[in-house]
Design a protein around this motif. Sequence first.
Motif, PDB file in Angstrom:
ATOM      1  N   VAL A 116       0.535  -0.870   0.105  1.00  0.00           N
ATOM      2  CA  VAL A 116      -0.076   0.034   0.051  1.00  0.00           C
ATOM      3  C   VAL A 116       0.832   1.105  -0.028  1.00  0.00           C
ATOM      4  N   SER A 117       1.703   1.182   1.293  1.00  0.00           N
ATOM      5  CA  SER A 117       2.751   2.270   0.928  1.00  0.00           C
ATOM      6  C   SER A 117       3.836   2.910  -0.164  1.00  0.00           C
ATOM      7  N   LEU A 118       4.296   1.512  -1.720  1.00  0.00           N
ATOM      8  CA  LEU A 118       4.844   1.648  -2.626  1.00  0.00           C
ATOM      9  C   LEU A 118       3.370   2.060  -2.959  1.00  0.00           C
ATOM     10  N   ALA A 119       2.401   1.664  -3.729  1.00  0.00           N
ATOM     11  CA  ALA A 119       1.145   2.484  -4.068  1.00  0.00           C
ATOM     12  C   ALA A 119       1.047   3.244  -3.776  1.00  0.00           C
ATOM     13  N   LYS A 120       1.099   4.190  -2.677  1.00  0.00           N
ATOM     14  CA  LYS A 120       0.517   5.538  -2.618  1.00  0.00           C
ATOM     15  C   LYS A 120       1.905   6.290  -3.223  1.00  0.00           C
ATOM     16  N   LEU A 121       3.064   5.827  -3.225  1.00  0.00           N
ATOM     17  CA  LEU A 121       4.172   6.757  -3.329  1.00  0.00           C
ATOM     18  C   LEU A 121       4.596   6.774  -4.875  1.00  0.00           C
ATOM     19  N   THR A 122       3.954   5.603  -5.426  1.00  0.00           N
ATOM     20  CA  THR A 122       4.334   5.593  -7.638  1.00  0.00           C
ATOM     21  C   THR A 122       2.914   5.861  -7.971  1.00  0.00           C
ATOM     22  N   GLY A 123       2.138   6.076  -7.088  1.00  0.00           N
ATOM     23  CA  GLY A 123       0.855   5.573  -8.345  1.00  0.00           C
ATOM     24  C   GLY A 123      -0.198   4.775  -8.699  1.00  0.00           C
ATOM     25  N   ALA A 124       0.211   3.695  -8.192  1.00  0.00           N
ATOM     26  CA  ALA A 124      -0.113   1.963  -8.777  1.00  0.00           C
ATOM     27  C   ALA A 124      -1.714   2.138  -7.698  1.00  0.00           C
ATOM     28  N   GLU A 125      -2.038   1.115  -8.984  1.00  0.00           N
ATOM     29  CA  GLU A 125      -3.183   0.145  -7.969  1.00  0.00           C
ATOM     30  C   GLU A 125      -2.652  -1.018  -7.553  1.00  0.00           C
ATOM     31  N   ILE A 126      -3.468  -1.814  -5.589  1.00  0.00           N
ATOM     32  CA  ILE A 126      -3.178  -2.726  -6.054  1.00  0.00           C
ATOM     33  C   ILE A 126      -4.222  -3.918  -6.463  1.00  0.00           C
ATOM     34  N   PHE A 127      -3.788  -5.052  -6.702  1.00  0.00           N
ATOM     35  CA  PHE A 127      -4.343  -6.316  -6.940  1.00  0.00           C
ATOM     36  C   PHE A 127      -4.358  -7.663  -5.921  1.00  0.00           C
ATOM     37  N   THR A 128      -5.306  -8.308  -5.495  1.00  0.00           N
ATOM     38  CA  THR A 128      -5.062  -9.150  -4.570  1.00  0.00           C
ATOM     39  C   THR A 128      -5.772 -10.214  -4.617  1.00  0.00           C
ATOM     40  N   ILE A 129      -5.499 -11.304  -3.829  1.00  0.00           N
ATOM     41  CA  ILE A 129      -6.151 -12.856  -3.369  1.00  0.00           C
ATOM     42  C   ILE A 129      -5.292 -13.422  -2.929  1.00  0.00           C
ATOM     43  N   SER A 130      -6.524 -14.560  -2.519  1.00  0.00           N
ATOM     44  CA  SER A 130      -6.586 -15.396  -1.451  1.00  0.00           C
ATOM     45  C   SER A 130      -6.917 -16.059  -2.109  1.00  0.00           C
ATOM     46  N   VAL A 131      -6.109 -17.509  -1.648  1.00  0.00           N
ATOM     47  CA  VAL A 131      -5.688 -18.576  -2.408  1.00  0.00           C
ATOM     48  C   VAL A 131      -6.880 -19.656  -1.574  1.00  0.00           C
ATOM     49  N   LYS A 132      -8.573 -20.328  -2.220  1.00  0.00           N
ATOM     50  CA  LYS A 132      -9.182 -20.737  -1.270  1.00  0.00           C
ATOM     51  C   LYS A 132      -8.319 -22.804  -1.633  1.00  0.00           C
ATOM     52  N   ASP A 133      -8.320 -23.037  -0.628  1.00  0.00           N
ATOM     53  CA  ASP A 133      -8.370 -24.800  -0.823  1.00  0.00           C
ATOM     54  C   ASP A 133      -9.490 -25.941  -1.783  1.00  0.00           C
ATOM     55  N   PRO A 134      -9.784 -26.726  -2.224  1.00  0.00           N
ATOM     56  CA  PRO A 134     -10.098 -26.738  -3.297  1.00  0.00           C
ATOM     57  C   PRO A 134     -11.065 -28.428  -1.925  1.00  0.00           C
ATOM     58  N   TYR A 135     -11.793 -28.706  -2.149  1.00  0.00           N
ATOM     59  CA  TYR A 135     -12.650 -30.006  -0.775  1.00  0.00           C
ATOM     60  C   TYR A 135     -11.447 -31.145  -1.399  1.00  0.00           C
ATOM     61  N   PRO A 136     -11.217 -31.524  -0.004  1.00  0.00           N
ATOM     62  CA  PRO A 136     -10.271 -32.376  -0.443  1.00  0.00           C
ATOM     63  C   PRO A 136     -11.142 -34.087  -0.992  1.00  0.00           C
ATOM     64  N   TYR A 137     -11.600 -34.371  -1.874  1.00  0.00           N
ATOM     65  CA  TYR A 137     -12.149 -35.792  -2.327  1.00  0.00           C
ATOM     66  C   TYR A 137     -11.484 -36.835  -2.151  1.00  0.00           C
ATOM     67  N   SER A 138     -12.203 -38.055  -1.913  1.00  0.00           N
ATOM     68  CA  SER A 138     -11.143 -39.463  -1.536  1.00  0.00           C
ATOM     69  C   SER A 138     -12.579 -40.229  -2.400  1.00  0.00           C
ATOM     70  N   ALA A 139     -11.911 -41.418  -2.149  1.00  0.00           N
ATOM     71  CA  ALA A 139     -12.095 -42.555  -2.091  1.00  0.00           C
ATOM     72  C   ALA A 139     -13.707 -43.000  -1.536  1.00  0.00           C
ATOM     73  N   ILE A 140     -13.111 -42.496  -0.043  1.00  0.00           N
ATOM     74  CA  ILE A 140     -14.275 -42.212   0.827  1.00  0.00           C
ATOM     75  C   ILE A 140     -14.638 -41.277   1.434  1.00  0.00           C
ATOM     76  N   SER A 141     -15.316 -40.844   0.377  1.00  0.00           N
ATOM     77  CA  SER A 141     -15.909 -39.395   0.568  1.00  0.00           C
ATOM     78  C   SER A 141     -17.282 -39.611   1.905  1.00  0.00           C
TER      79      SER A 141
END
Length: 144
Positions: free
Chosen positions: A23-48
């Motif tokens: 955020v500080s760097l973006a403010k200094l350079t006039g940049a925009e921020i992109f953010t992601i949070s990665v979710k785990d997929p469901y742990p499917y198994s043979a004994i679901s």
Amino acid sequence: MYKRILVPTDGSDITQRAVATAVSLAKLTGAEIFTISVKDPYPYSAISEMQPTLPQEFLDAQERMASKNVAQVREACAAAGVTCTGHTVESVSVWEAVIDYAKQNNCDLIVMASHGRRGVQALLLGSETNRVLTHSSIPVLVVR
């Protein structure tokens, strides 16, 4: 300089330092921020049928946590007057999701925490940050 900065988030304390740096760097350079949070997929198994959590419950919980993490970054950006775009992404590979997202959104810098780990997987596979550093063609700023 930098115009499109990606900051992945897992909601950890160390990630909050990376967010503040981005955020500080973006403010200094006039940049925009992109953010992601990665979710785990469901742990499917043979004994679901014996899984303790139903797939939809698991996916809903993952989405709630990821959305909360993204919202925290968006709030930090809004407080600083920095434009922010945020998404949640499902992937078995955090580092690949980060690199793919950065490329798809033409990001020119990735800002990551040095030790954002994900449970047992981190012990077995190592740091996601290290994998991004190793495989990214986009510059990566690592925050300690």
